[in-house]
Design a protein around this motif. Structure first.
Motif, short mmCIF file in Angstrom:
data_model
loop_
_atom_site.label_atom_id
_atom_site.label_comp_id
_atom_site.label_asym_id
_atom_site.label_seq_id
_atom_site.Cartn_x
_atom_site.Cartn_y
_atom_site.Cartn_z
N ASP A 78 60.12 -21.59 -1.65
CA ASP A 78 61.37 -22.17 -2.13
C ASP A 78 61.35 -22.43 -3.64
O ASP A 78 62.35 -22.18 -4.34
N ARG A 79 60.21 -22.91 -4.13
CA ARG A 79 60.16 -23.36 -5.52
C ARG A 79 59.69 -22.28 -6.49
O ARG A 79 60.11 -22.27 -7.65
N GLN A 80 58.81 -21.41 -6.04
CA GLN A 80 58.26 -20.38 -6.94
C GLN A 80 58.88 -19.01 -6.69
O GLN A 80 58.69 -18.09 -7.47
N HIS A 81 59.59 -18.87 -5.58
CA HIS A 81 60.29 -17.62 -5.25
C HIS A 81 59.33 -16.42 -5.18
O HIS A 81 59.63 -15.32 -5.65
N GLN A 82 58.15 -16.67 -4.57
CA GLN A 82 57.16 -15.62 -4.35
C GLN A 82 56.61 -15.75 -2.94
O GLN A 82 56.64 -16.84 -2.36
N LEU A 83 56.08 -14.64 -2.43
CA LEU A 83 55.43 -14.67 -1.13
C LEU A 83 53.97 -15.07 -1.26
O LEU A 83 53.34 -14.83 -2.30
N LEU A 84 53.46 -15.67 -0.22
CA LEU A 84 52.05 -16.03 -0.16
C LEU A 84 51.62 -15.95 1.30
O LEU A 84 52.45 -15.98 2.20
N GLU A 85 50.32 -15.86 1.51
CA GLU A 85 49.81 -15.84 2.88
C GLU A 85 49.29 -17.21 3.27
O GLU A 85 49.22 -18.13 2.44
N GLY A 86 48.92 -17.33 4.53
CA GLY A 86 48.52 -18.63 5.06
C GLY A 86 47.38 -19.29 4.34
O GLY A 86 47.37 -20.52 4.15
N ALA A 87 46.39 -18.51 3.91
CA ALA A 87 45.24 -19.10 3.22
C ALA A 87 45.67 -19.79 1.94
O ALA A 87 45.15 -20.85 1.58
N ALA A 88 46.63 -19.20 1.22
CA ALA A 88 47.14 -19.84 0.01
C ALA A 88 47.89 -21.11 0.35
O ALA A 88 47.84 -22.11 -0.39
N GLY A 89 48.58 -21.10 1.49
CA GLY A 89 49.26 -22.31 1.95
C GLY A 89 48.29 -23.45 2.23
O GLY A 89 48.63 -24.62 2.06
N VAL A 90 47.08 -23.12 2.63
CA VAL A 90 46.05 -24.13 2.86
C VAL A 90 45.73 -24.87 1.57
O VAL A 90 45.59 -26.11 1.55
N ALA A 91 45.60 -24.13 0.47
CA ALA A 91 45.28 -24.76 -0.82
C ALA A 91 46.42 -25.64 -1.29
O ALA A 91 46.20 -26.74 -1.84
N ILE A 92 47.66 -25.20 -1.09
CA ILE A 92 48.82 -26.02 -1.46
C ILE A 92 48.86 -27.29 -0.60
O ILE A 92 49.09 -28.39 -1.11
N ALA A 93 48.62 -27.13 0.69
CA ALA A 93 48.59 -28.30 1.59
C ALA A 93 47.51 -29.28 1.16
O ALA A 93 47.72 -30.50 1.22
N GLY A 94 46.38 -28.77 0.73
CA GLY A 94 45.31 -29.64 0.25
C GLY A 94 45.75 -30.43 -0.97
O GLY A 94 45.47 -31.63 -1.09
N MET A 95 46.42 -29.75 -1.90
CA MET A 95 46.93 -30.45 -3.09
C MET A 95 47.93 -31.53 -2.69
O MET A 95 47.89 -32.66 -3.21
N MET A 96 48.84 -31.20 -1.75
CA MET A 96 49.85 -32.18 -1.35
C MET A 96 49.21 -33.41 -0.69
O MET A 96 49.70 -34.53 -0.84
N GLU A 97 48.10 -33.18 0.02
CA GLU A 97 47.42 -34.32 0.65
C GLU A 97 46.82 -35.26 -0.40
O GLU A 97 46.75 -36.47 -0.19
N LYS A 98 46.39 -34.71 -1.53
CA LYS A 98 45.75 -35.51 -2.59
C LYS A 98 46.73 -35.92 -3.68
O LYS A 98 46.32 -36.39 -4.75
N ARG A 99 48.01 -35.76 -3.46
CA ARG A 99 49.01 -35.89 -4.53
C ARG A 99 48.93 -37.23 -5.26
O ARG A 99 49.10 -37.28 -6.49
#
Length: 315
Positions: free
Chosen positions: A268-289
């Motif tokens: 939604d925000r970057q307008h690019q595709l990513l795979e699940g593994a990259a989503g893991v890193a984003i989720a990790g960042m959001m947990e530590k926000r």
């Protein structure tokens, strides 16, 4: 030592591997109250960081080893990377993949000329079979993570981060076998010892996190996960285990809903595709926000190879 090897690898693979952008994200930065940057390995040739390690390993082979051919085991991205590198370097080989590997990733491997064979249901048994095949046929096994030259190649991602943002305070990296986080952390902590390195894993396959916690490599089952690129076991002699113990400051384990939400936010925000593994890193960042406010943060978007079926599921 690994940082120096990564510097050498950066020069060696420069003609084969793309220098990917380190992109500042206004939307994520405002949301987190931090300076958030994404290292866009989803824009790498073959769609993931894996080309770095594969290219470095193949380029350090002797002429005789290249003539004999290579064998790899992969859930998709490493196989595509090895196939691409073999094609560019005029080397033959075979890629073994687990039986449940997505059709999109298999098609990608074949599009680069790689011969695909299916074996096993877990990344670890596929790797063990591929090693035996390589030994029996006098070929070189190219590990996805358990190889110093592969780890050094993945470390070139860290070299590029350091060149662009030497003052980063934290980096979030998805972890499977640990090659990427080991290489990146080796480089970044050499030049900036105070940087916090977060290794991010899906709860469905958190083998490295649980192994580091236990102090030994564990043989654990892996369940189905959006992060298929990090799923599977770890070889008993994996060099990445000690590197992860030494260099990863904290492991963050996230669930499937958190991974999917991380993926949706990025799309939604970057307008690019990513795979699940990259989503893991984003989720990790959001947990530590909350802990990241005011910091310079890097998230490695390790790949963009996502099938349409998975994309439909998450959005």
């Amino acid at each position: 030592m690994m940082a120096a090897a990564a510097d050498q690898a950066a020069g060696r693979i420069a003609g084969l591997v793309r220098k990917t952008p380190l992109e500042y994200s206004p939307r994520f930065s405002v949301d987190l109250g931090a300076e958030v940057h994404f290292k866009l390995e989803n824009l790498q040739h073959t769609g993931s960081f894996k080309l770095r390690g594969a290219a470095n390993r193949l380029m350090t082979l002797t002429a005789a080893q290249r003539d004999a051919g290579c064998v790899a085991a992969s859930s998709g991205n490493h196989g595509a990377a090895v196939a691409y590198a073999m094609q560019k370097l005029n080397t033959r080989g075979v890629i073994f993949v687990p039986e449940q590997t997505s059709s999109a990733k298999v098609d990608t491997i074949r599009s680069y000329g790689g011969a695909v064979e299916f074996f096993g249901t877990d990344g670890l048994d596929t790797e063990q079979h591929a090693r035996r095949f390589a030994d029996e046929n006098d070929m070189t096994y190219v590990s996805p993570y358990n190889d110093e030259q592969v780890v050094a190649g993945q470390g070139t991602c860290g070299v590029e981060i350091q060149q662009k943002l030497p003052s980063a305070d934290a980096v979030f990296v998805a972890v499977g076998g640990g090659g990427l986080v080991s290489g990146v952390a080796s480089v970044l902590k050499t030049t900036n010892p105070d940087i916090s390195v977060y290794g991010c894993q899906p709860g469905a396959s958190a083998v490295m996190a649980r192994s580091v916690e236990a102090g030994e490599i564990l043989d654990l089952p892996s369940e189905s996960t959006l992060s298929d690129g990090t799923a599977g076991g770890i070889e008993a002699d994996a060099i990445t285990f000690s590197l992860c113990k030494e260099l990863v400051d904290e492991f963050i384990v996230v669930n499937e809903d958190e991974i999917a939400e991380g993926m949706r936010l990025f799309i939604d925000r970057q307008h690019q595709l990513l795979e699940g593994a990259a989503g893991v890193a984003i989720a990790g960042m959001m947990e530590k926000r909350e802990a990241l406010r005011g910091m310079k943060v890097v998230v490695v978007i390790c790949g963009g190879n996502i099938s349409r079926d998975v994309l439909r599921r998450i959005i």
